[in-house]
Scaffold this motif. Sequence first.
Motif, PDB file in Angstrom:
ATOM      1  N   ASP A  24     -40.848  61.694 -64.774  1.00 48.69           N
ATOM      2  CA  ASP A  24     -40.071  60.642 -65.400  1.00 48.69           C
ATOM      3  C   ASP A  24     -39.313  61.311 -66.542  1.00 48.69           C
ATOM      4  OD1 ASP A  24     -41.260  58.852 -63.728  1.00 48.69           O
ATOM      5  OD2 ASP A  24     -42.306  57.727 -65.276  1.00 48.69           O
ATOM      6  N   ASP A  29     -38.102  56.750 -63.719  1.00 45.00           N
ATOM      7  CA  ASP A  29     -38.477  57.390 -62.458  1.00 45.00           C
ATOM      8  C   ASP A  29     -37.199  57.878 -61.784  1.00 45.00           C
ATOM      9  OD1 ASP A  29     -39.034  57.982 -59.783  1.00 45.00           O
ATOM     10  OD2 ASP A  29     -40.467  56.352 -59.569  1.00 45.00           O
ATOM     11  N   VAL A  31     -36.649  59.564 -58.973  1.00 46.37           N
ATOM     12  CA  VAL A  31     -36.538  59.370 -57.524  1.00 46.37           C
ATOM     13  C   VAL A  31     -35.974  57.977 -57.233  1.00 46.37           C
ATOM     14  CG1 VAL A  31     -37.821  59.200 -55.356  1.00 46.37           C
ATOM     15  CG2 VAL A  31     -38.334  61.038 -56.962  1.00 46.37           C
ATOM     16  N   THR A  32     -36.499  56.973 -57.920  1.00 37.43           N
ATOM     17  CA  THR A  32     -36.017  55.607 -57.726  1.00 37.43           C
ATOM     18  C   THR A  32     -34.582  55.463 -58.208  1.00 37.43           C
ATOM     19  OG1 THR A  32     -38.271  54.784 -57.959  1.00 37.43           O
ATOM     20  CG2 THR A  32     -36.499  53.181 -58.217  1.00 37.43           C
ATOM     21  N   LEU A  33     -34.274  56.077 -59.338  1.00 39.51           N
ATOM     22  CA  LEU A  33     -32.912  56.020 -59.859  1.00 39.51           C
ATOM     23  C   LEU A  33     -31.940  56.589 -58.830  1.00 39.51           C
ATOM     24  CD1 LEU A  33     -31.751  56.855 -63.415  1.00 39.51           C
ATOM     25  CD2 LEU A  33     -30.591  57.838 -61.469  1.00 39.51           C
ATOM     26  N   ASP A  34     -32.260  57.746 -58.282  1.00 39.47           N
ATOM     27  CA  ASP A  34     -31.421  58.389 -57.269  1.00 39.47           C
ATOM     28  C   ASP A  34     -31.260  57.488 -56.041  1.00 39.47           C
ATOM     29  OD1 ASP A  34     -30.062  60.724 -56.002  1.00 39.47           O
ATOM     30  OD2 ASP A  34     -31.842  60.742 -54.732  1.00 39.47           O
ATOM     31  N   ALA A  35     -32.356  56.946 -55.563  1.00 40.67           N
ATOM     32  CA  ALA A  35     -32.311  56.106 -54.360  1.00 40.67           C
ATOM     33  C   ALA A  35     -31.481  54.843 -54.595  1.00 40.67           C
ATOM     34  CB  ALA A  35     -33.727  55.727 -53.935  1.00 40.67           C
ATOM     35  N   ASP A  36     -31.611  54.236 -55.762  1.00 43.34           N
ATOM     36  CA  ASP A  36     -30.851  53.026 -56.058  1.00 43.34           C
ATOM     37  C   ASP A  36     -29.348  53.290 -56.098  1.00 43.34           C
ATOM     38  OD1 ASP A  36     -33.148  51.511 -56.164  1.00 43.34           O
ATOM     39  OD2 ASP A  36     -33.140  51.283 -58.352  1.00 43.34           O
ATOM     40  N   ARG A  62     -28.495  51.254 -63.602  1.00 43.77           N
ATOM     41  CA  ARG A  62     -28.780  52.658 -63.332  1.00 43.77           C
ATOM     42  C   ARG A  62     -27.781  53.579 -64.045  1.00 43.77           C
ATOM     43  NH1 ARG A  62     -33.892  53.189 -62.435  1.00 43.77           N
ATOM     44  NH2 ARG A  62     -34.607  52.375 -60.457  1.00 43.77           N
TER      45      ARG A  62
END
Length: 120
Positions: A24, A29, A31-36, A62
Motif C-alpha cells: 500500500d 492498495d 493493485v485495486t487502484l490499477d484495476a479500477d 482514483r
Amino acid sequence: MATVAELWSAHGHAAFPARLRSADVSGIDMVTLDADVAGCVSVWLRNGGNIDDRRWEILAARERELTRVLPALTGEEAAYCQRLRDMAVVLMDSPGGSAVRSSRPVSRGGRGGRRGWGGG
C-alpha cells in the motif's frame, strides 16, 4: 481519444511494478487502484469515448489517489502510475467525460499540472 489509446497501448506493454503487488502506498492498495483505472479506461475506449456516472466517479477518486501517491514513488513505479493518472486526466477532460459530469461539480483537489504528460 487517440491520446488515451496511445497511453493505453503503452500501459498494456508495461509490467505492473513488482513491489506494488504487495504494497500500500499512502494507505492505497495499488493493485485495486490499477484495476479500477484500467477498467474505466477500457470501458471508455469500448464506448467510443463515453463512460457512465459511476465509472466517472471511480475515475475521479482514483485520479486524486494517484496524485497523492506519485510523490512517494520513483523510477518505473512512478512512470507506471503517472501513465495511469495521465489517462484518467485526459479521459475526464474529454467531451465524453465532461458531458457525463456536467450537471454536478466534482473537485479534483491537488491536480495541479499534468506532470509527465506532453499534451496541452
